[in-house]
Write an enzyme that holds these catalytic residues in place. Structure first.
Site, PDB file in Angstrom:
ATOM      1  N   ARG A  68       0.805  -1.226   0.000  1.00 21.50           N
ATOM      2  CA  ARG A  68       0.000   0.000   0.000  1.00 21.50           C
ATOM      3  C   ARG A  68       0.836   1.273   0.000  1.00 21.50           C
ATOM      4  O   ARG A  68       0.358   2.327  -0.406  1.00 21.50           O
ATOM      5  CB  ARG A  68      -0.998  -0.020   1.143  1.00 21.50           C
ATOM      6  CG  ARG A  68      -2.088  -1.062   0.909  1.00 21.50           C
ATOM      7  CD  ARG A  68      -3.093  -1.108   2.046  1.00 21.50           C
ATOM      8  NE  ARG A  68      -3.829  -2.348   2.016  1.00 21.50           N
ATOM      9  CZ  ARG A  68      -3.474  -3.453   2.669  1.00 21.50           C
ATOM     10  NH1 ARG A  68      -2.387  -3.467   3.416  1.00 21.50           N
ATOM     11  NH2 ARG A  68      -4.203  -4.537   2.575  1.00 21.50           N
ATOM     12  N   GLU A 105       1.644  -7.893  13.612  1.00 22.38           N
ATOM     13  CA  GLU A 105       0.722  -8.176  14.702  1.00 22.38           C
ATOM     14  C   GLU A 105       0.024  -9.525  14.517  1.00 22.38           C
ATOM     15  O   GLU A 105      -0.525 -10.079  15.446  1.00 22.38           O
ATOM     16  CB  GLU A 105      -0.308  -7.049  14.871  1.00 22.38           C
ATOM     17  CG  GLU A 105      -1.051  -6.669  13.639  1.00 22.38           C
ATOM     18  CD  GLU A 105      -0.314  -5.646  12.766  1.00 22.38           C
ATOM     19  OE1 GLU A 105      -0.972  -5.101  11.873  1.00 22.38           O
ATOM     20  OE2 GLU A 105       0.885  -5.400  12.940  1.00 22.38           O
TER      21      GLU A 105
END
Length: 183
Positions: A68, A105
């Site tokens: 992104r 994460e």
């Protein structure tokens, strides 16, 4: 730019609970691209940060993080009069590369950057869509350090402040995010 622009950007970010796995609330920036003027606003906010935070310093390159960061990196580089360099997932770039593994994460990953992409001592800005635990951005900063680059700023559209990723970034690199959520 006014806080109303930031609010408009925030309104376009869509939340998807429990994606990509249970307990993760995914912040989707793709709806921003349904309103091209908001993408321009994102770029202008990044440019404003870079110019005000690094007045008098030449920004030589923008490093966009896979994938992104590629959406914002080339346009940001153009506005700053800099080059664009991708930091890609492992195994995606030809030639000799610097590489760095890191934790996310929700898993582990790695990235690389071509060794001949930038000259030693270049001043760079690193861009991505989101900062959470800081793993990806820290890995990008380590890639830049391997290449003897000066990281002036790390910029993202979204920051998850409760995960304290910004505190893991190098102290000499400024961090800027447009929209903040706790998690």
């Amino acid at each position: 730019m006014s806080s109303s622009i930031v609010e408009k950007i925030k309104e376009r970010i869509t939340m998807y609970p429990n994606f990509p796995k249970e307990g993760i609330d995914f912040k989707d920036i793709f709806p921003l691209f349904h309103t091209p003027s908001l993408v321009d606003d994102v770029i202008q906010l990044f440019v404003s940060h870079c110019q005000s935070s690094h007045a008098g310093k030449q920004i030589d390159a923008v490093i966009g993080l896979d994938s992104r960061g590629f959406l914002f990196g080339p346009q940001l580089a153009k506005e700053l009069g800099a080059t664009f360099t991708p930091a890609r997932k492992l195994g995606k770039l030809p030639g000799e590369t610097y590489s760095q593994n890191y934790s996310l994460e929700y898993g582990k990953d790695g990235m690389e950057m071509q060794k001949d992409a930038l000259c030693e001592g270049a001043n760079v800005v690193i861009v991505d869509d989101l900062l959470a635990t800081g793993g990806t951005m820290v890995a990008a900063c380590k890639l830049a350090q391997q290449a003897s680059l000066n990281v002036l700023s790390c910029v993202t559209v979204v920051e998850l402040t409760g995960l304290k990723g910004a505190s893991k970034l190098p102290t000499d690199a400024q961090f800027y995010s447009i929209v903040q959520y706790e998690f």
